[in-house]
Every structure is written in structure tokens, then in C-alpha cells.
Design a protein around this motif. Structure first.
Motif, PDB file in Angstrom:
ATOM      1  N   ALA A   1       0.974  -0.977   0.346  1.00 57.72           N
ATOM      2  CA  ALA A   1       0.251  -0.068  -0.175  1.00 57.72           C
ATOM      3  C   ALA A   1       0.529   1.433   0.062  1.00 57.72           C
ATOM      4  O   ALA A   1       0.074   2.241  -0.779  1.00 57.72           O
ATOM      5  CB  ALA A   1      -0.944  -0.289   1.397  1.00 57.72           C
ATOM      6  N   THR A   2       1.790   1.538   0.130  1.00 59.23           N
ATOM      7  CA  THR A   2       3.217   2.419   0.684  1.00 59.23           C
ATOM      8  C   THR A   2       4.257   2.539  -0.469  1.00 59.23           C
ATOM      9  O   THR A   2       4.567   3.450  -0.603  1.00 59.23           O
ATOM     10  CB  THR A   2       3.228   2.968   1.648  1.00 59.23           C
ATOM     11  N   LEU A   3       4.432   1.278  -1.275  1.00 62.68           N
ATOM     12  CA  LEU A   3       5.205   1.614  -1.384  1.00 62.68           C
ATOM     13  C   LEU A   3       5.064   1.459  -3.283  1.00 62.68           C
ATOM     14  O   LEU A   3       3.758   1.505  -3.104  1.00 62.68           O
ATOM     15  CB  LEU A   3       6.306  -0.167  -1.689  1.00 62.68           C
TER      16      LEU A   3
ATOM     17  N   ASN B   1      15.521   9.896  -9.725  1.00 60.23           N
ATOM     18  CA  ASN B   1      15.052  10.152  -9.418  1.00 60.23           C
ATOM     19  C   ASN B   1      14.133  10.053  -7.967  1.00 60.23           C
ATOM     20  O   ASN B   1      13.825  11.122  -8.154  1.00 60.23           O
ATOM     21  CB  ASN B   1      13.845   9.829 -10.910  1.00 60.23           C
ATOM     22  N   VAL B   2      14.171   8.568  -7.950  1.00 60.80           N
ATOM     23  CA  VAL B   2      13.457   8.933  -6.496  1.00 60.80           C
ATOM     24  C   VAL B   2      14.695   9.314  -5.288  1.00 60.80           C
ATOM     25  O   VAL B   2      13.524   9.827  -4.554  1.00 60.80           O
ATOM     26  CB  VAL B   2      14.289   7.116  -6.044  1.00 60.80           C
ATOM     27  N   ARG B   3      15.859   9.500  -5.369  1.00 65.44           N
ATOM     28  CA  ARG B   3      16.034  10.432  -4.417  1.00 65.44           C
ATOM     29  C   ARG B   3      15.746  12.462  -4.866  1.00 65.44           C
ATOM     30  O   ARG B   3      15.352  13.145  -3.612  1.00 65.44           O
ATOM     31  CB  ARG B   3      17.460   9.956  -4.487  1.00 65.44           C
TER      32      ARG B   3
ATOM     33  N   VAL C   1      13.272   8.832   3.517  1.00 70.45           N
ATOM     34  CA  VAL C   1      12.875   7.194   3.746  1.00 70.45           C
ATOM     35  C   VAL C   1      14.122   6.874   1.982  1.00 70.45           C
ATOM     36  O   VAL C   1      14.435   6.675   1.655  1.00 70.45           O
ATOM     37  CB  VAL C   1      11.503   6.513   3.962  1.00 70.45           C
ATOM     38  N   GLN C   2      13.024   7.529   1.426  1.00 69.02           N
ATOM     39  CA  GLN C   2      12.892   7.952  -0.117  1.00 69.02           C
ATOM     40  C   GLN C   2      13.999   8.070  -0.864  1.00 69.02           C
ATOM     41  O   GLN C   2      14.824   7.624  -1.114  1.00 69.02           O
ATOM     42  CB  GLN C   2      12.055   8.899  -0.477  1.00 69.02           C
TER      43      GLN C   2
ATOM     44  N   PRO D   1      10.702   4.069  -4.104  1.00 69.68           N
ATOM     45  CA  PRO D   1      10.086   5.007  -4.253  1.00 69.68           C
ATOM     46  C   PRO D   1       9.011   4.751  -3.535  1.00 69.68           C
ATOM     47  O   PRO D   1       8.564   3.734  -3.496  1.00 69.68           O
ATOM     48  CB  PRO D   1      10.022   5.194  -5.676  1.00 69.68           C
ATOM     49  N   LEU D   2       7.825   5.753  -2.718  1.00 70.79           N
ATOM     50  CA  LEU D   2       7.142   5.876  -2.220  1.00 70.79           C
ATOM     51  C   LEU D   2       6.253   6.112  -2.081  1.00 70.79           C
ATOM     52  O   LEU D   2       6.480   7.940  -3.564  1.00 70.79           O
ATOM     53  CB  LEU D   2       7.476   6.433  -0.876  1.00 70.79           C
TER      54      LEU D   2
END
Length: 130
Positions: free
Chosen positions: A20-22, A35-37, A104-105, A111-112
């Protein structure tokens, strides 16, 4: 999301929570490209902006004791204004989750999803929860 009623073991519950969160993307190149950072930095900056807006724009306009609002008539303009300000403050406080999720990301490169994507600008309940 009713995780407690569907999952019987901790492992099932944890798997449902992660699902559900990731935000698992089909293109693995986007994760490796940074892109995630960058998204983590953006989430953290957004949370910092929400905090500053709450601290310097909303809090000075709120009355010192919210119980005083209950003494006013229900449709008093001042009471309605204070109620709207409390709603904006609640939105800004929920923005603190952006800071933690952004960190966290940023640190784990995972990716969140965004929990709130401009809910104040939503034009329907479906759009609000999207």
C-alpha cells in the motif's frame, strides 16, 4: 484500507502494508537514474514549506485557545474563519509525513507514494482521496 481484517499473520499484514505504501515502478531505469532521491528531496522541501506556512501564516491568526470558538454562534464569521484555519493547520500537520517519507525515500532510494496530493484543491471526494 482495512489491513487488520484481511490479514491473519504478521507477514501478510506487513506485505499488505508495503504494497500500500511502496510505489513499485515497472521501469527499473527510473529508480537507478536518481529520480527517486530527487523525489525524496522534493517531499522533504514540501514538508518544510508546509511547516513554515503553518508556523508563520496560520498560527498567528488562530485564537490562543480553540475552546473559545465553541462559545461563539455556529455561523459567526469569526468562528467559520477559525474552523477553516484549523482545517488548514491539520493539513499542514499531516504534511509532516512528507518529511519522514522524503527522508526514507532519500536515504534508502525506495520510491514511496504521496499520501496527500493537494487535497485542498480537490473538486470531489474521489479526487480528494486519490
Amino acid at each position: 484500507m482495512f489491513l487488520a481484517s484481511r490479514c491473519k499473520t504478521f507477514q501478510e499484514w506487513f506485505g499488505a502494508l508495503c504494497g500500500a505504501t511502496l510505489c513499485f515502478e515497472e521501469n527499473p531505469d527510473s529508480v537507478a537514474s536518481g529520480n527517486v532521491r530527487l523525489g525524496g528531496w522534493i517531499k522533504f522541501a514540501r514538508a518544510l514549506c508546509k511547516y513554515c506556512f503553518m508556523r508563520y501564516c496560520v498560527d498567528p491568526l488562530l485564537c490562543s485557545d480553540p475552546v473559545d470558538i465553541l462559545a461563539l454562534r455556529p455561523y459567526d464569521p469569526y468562528a467559520l474563519f477559525q474552523t477553516v484555519l484549523l482545517g488548514v493547520k491539520a493539513y499542514c500537520v499531516l504534511g509532516f509525513t512528507d518529511a519522514f517519507m522524503g527522508l526514507v525515500q532519500l536515504t534508502l532510494n525506495v520510491p514511496l507514494i504521496d499520501f496527500f496530493d493537494s487535497p485542498i484543491l480537490a473538486y470531489s471526494p474521489r479526487d480528494f482521496w486519490r
